[in-house]
Design a protein around this motif. Structure first.
Motif, short mmCIF file in Angstrom:
data_model
loop_
_atom_site.label_atom_id
_atom_site.label_comp_id
_atom_site.label_asym_id
_atom_site.label_seq_id
_atom_site.Cartn_x
_atom_site.Cartn_y
_atom_site.Cartn_z
N THR A 1 -1.61 -66.74 -41.69
CA THR A 1 -2.23 -68.07 -41.66
C THR A 1 -3.37 -68.11 -40.65
OG1 THR A 1 -0.08 -69.05 -42.24
CG2 THR A 1 -1.75 -70.52 -41.34
N THR A 2 -3.19 -67.43 -39.53
CA THR A 2 -4.24 -67.40 -38.50
C THR A 2 -5.45 -66.60 -38.96
OG1 THR A 2 -2.59 -67.61 -36.74
CG2 THR A 2 -4.75 -66.74 -36.12
N LEU A 3 -5.19 -65.47 -39.65
CA LEU A 3 -6.29 -64.58 -40.04
C LEU A 3 -7.05 -65.06 -41.27
CD1 LEU A 3 -4.80 -61.02 -39.47
CD2 LEU A 3 -6.57 -62.19 -38.15
N GLY A 4 -6.47 -65.94 -42.07
CA GLY A 4 -7.16 -66.42 -43.26
C GLY A 4 -8.55 -66.97 -42.96
N GLY B 1 -17.29 -63.46 -47.22
CA GLY B 1 -18.19 -64.38 -47.89
C GLY B 1 -17.45 -65.45 -48.65
N VAL B 2 -16.21 -65.76 -48.21
CA VAL B 2 -15.38 -66.74 -48.89
C VAL B 2 -15.21 -67.95 -48.00
CG1 VAL B 2 -13.07 -67.20 -49.82
CG2 VAL B 2 -14.13 -64.94 -50.13
N VAL B 3 -15.40 -69.12 -48.55
CA VAL B 3 -15.10 -70.36 -47.84
C VAL B 3 -13.78 -70.86 -48.40
CG1 VAL B 3 -15.83 -72.70 -47.28
CG2 VAL B 3 -17.53 -70.88 -47.55
N PRO B 4 -12.69 -70.76 -47.64
CA PRO B 4 -11.39 -71.15 -48.18
C PRO B 4 -11.41 -72.58 -48.71
CG PRO B 4 -11.11 -69.99 -46.11
CD PRO B 4 -12.58 -70.24 -46.28
N GLY B 5 -10.93 -72.74 -49.94
CA GLY B 5 -10.85 -74.06 -50.53
C GLY B 5 -12.11 -74.51 -51.22
N ALA C 1 1.67 -64.22 -47.82
CA ALA C 1 2.00 -65.64 -48.01
C ALA C 1 1.23 -66.51 -47.02
CB ALA C 1 3.51 -65.85 -47.85
N GLY C 2 1.09 -66.02 -45.78
CA GLY C 2 0.32 -66.77 -44.79
C GLY C 2 -1.15 -66.86 -45.14
N LEU C 3 -1.72 -65.76 -45.62
CA LEU C 3 -3.12 -65.79 -46.05
C LEU C 3 -3.31 -66.79 -47.19
CD1 LEU C 3 -3.95 -61.97 -46.01
CD2 LEU C 3 -5.04 -63.70 -44.59
N ASP C 4 -2.41 -66.74 -48.16
CA ASP C 4 -2.47 -67.67 -49.28
C ASP C 4 -2.43 -69.12 -48.78
OD1 ASP C 4 -2.93 -66.70 -51.83
OD2 ASP C 4 -0.88 -66.01 -52.09
N ALA C 5 -1.51 -69.38 -47.85
CA ALA C 5 -1.36 -70.74 -47.34
C ALA C 5 -2.62 -71.22 -46.63
CB ALA C 5 -0.16 -70.81 -46.40
N SER C 6 -3.39 -70.27 -46.07
CA SER C 6 -4.62 -70.64 -45.36
C SER C 6 -5.80 -70.84 -46.29
CB SER C 6 -4.97 -69.55 -44.34
OG SER C 6 -5.48 -68.40 -45.00
#
Length: 305
Positions: free
Chosen positions: A99-102, A110-114, A158-163
């Motif tokens: 979650t922290t590393l996401g 080059g990804v903006v989460p969300g 799972a943490g990356l996905d959650a972020s």
């Protein structure tokens, strides 16, 4: 009440103690787990085998705790002494790391989460970050009855996905030949294992026949640097192969390595070599704990720098 009574009976038959401090009748002490719940830190300076000696920065390694004191007892008991009851707190540590590393790895890719609609964002949804556990030997897996590092990799994914950074855990790597488990090995013997790690047969990367996933287009962008990403270095890490003559970005599969502990860095160096040889971009590695660097050891001992 019934569950509490059964727990009391179980402790009489199979006494339990904290693996960090040997306190009786407790599965673990909060104080022994506290270092593992600290914020992530970059730890590669304590792993000499990650130093490539070619001007390229070593593989980034993130871990919350130094591998010392109670943390060492907790991790060894969980991995090698059958303490599966420690799954819950340790997998929670791994999930929080993801979650922290996401938000850190997303901009690097080059990804903006969300965010939606942008080409890079669309690419990130088609091709998740592959969270790759360090391989274990068949003998070690039989002795343990499971693969604890694979459990960590799933939790990190799972943490990356959650972020908001799409990820999936994939066991891409295997040991070739009769590789020894590295528990108890010295630095030289660990280094000799560098050539024993390879991408598993049939686990091809890229878009070729049998390819596991499609490519992620584009090299790491110039993300804003911070304490987790680290300062810019003279050597630049990027996708293998660079840019084709047309100037179009080279296709890259992005991987994040996971291990329980980083000591000399020999295992991670072997994993990075195998994945990059197969055409992947290795973003870094996550572990529960890492051997302190010489400077950290001097500071903990109260010695002058």
């Amino acid at each position: 009440m019934l569950l509490a009574a059964l727990d009391d009976v179980a402790r009489l038959v199979l006494p339990v103690a904290c693996p960090g401090c040997d306190a009786p009748d407790v599965r673990w002490c909060e104080s022994c787990l506290a270092p593992l719940r600290a914020p992530l830190r970059r730890r590669e300076r304590g792993a000499p085998r990650l130093d490539r000696l070619d001007g390229i920065a070593p593989l980034p390694v993130w871990a919350p705790a130094p591998y010392a004191g109670p943390v060492r007892g907790v991790v060894v008991a969980w991995k090698d002494r059958g303490r599966a009851d420690l799954d819950r707190p340790l997998l929670d540590v791994a999930r929080r790391a993801g979650t922290t590393l996401g938000p850190v790895l997303g901009p690097v890719l080059g990804v903006v989460p969300g965010a939606g609609g942008a080409a890079a964002g669309e690419g990130s949804r088609r091709c998740p970050v592959l969270v790759v556990p360090a391989p274990t030997t068949r003998a070690a897996r039989r002795a343990r009855g499971r693969d604890p590092v694979a459990l960590l990799a799933r939790a990190v994914a799972a943490g990356l996905d959650a972020s908001g950074t799409r990820a999936r855990s994939v066991s891409l790597l295997v040991h070739r030949g009769r590789a020894r488990d590295q528990v108890g090995l010295g630095s030289r013997a660990r280094g000799a294992r560098l050539g024993t790690v390879a991408v598993a047969p049939g686990r091809l990367l890229g878009t070729g026949a049998g390819g596991l996933v499609g490519p992620l287009l584009g090299p790491p962008s110039g993300a804003r640097r911070g304490p987790l990403l680290g300062p810019p270095s003279a050597g630049r890490r990027g996708p293998p192969g660079g840019h084709p003559p047309s100037g179009a970005p080279a296709p890259v599969v992005a991987c994040l390595l996971v291990d329980d502990v980083v000591t000399t860095g020999a295992t991670l160096a072997a994993c990075e070599r195998a994945l990059t040889s197969a055409g992947a971009l290795v973003l870094g590695a996550v572990a529960l704990a890492a051997t302190p660097s010489p400077g950290e050891r001097r500071r903990s001992a109260g010695e002058p720098r």
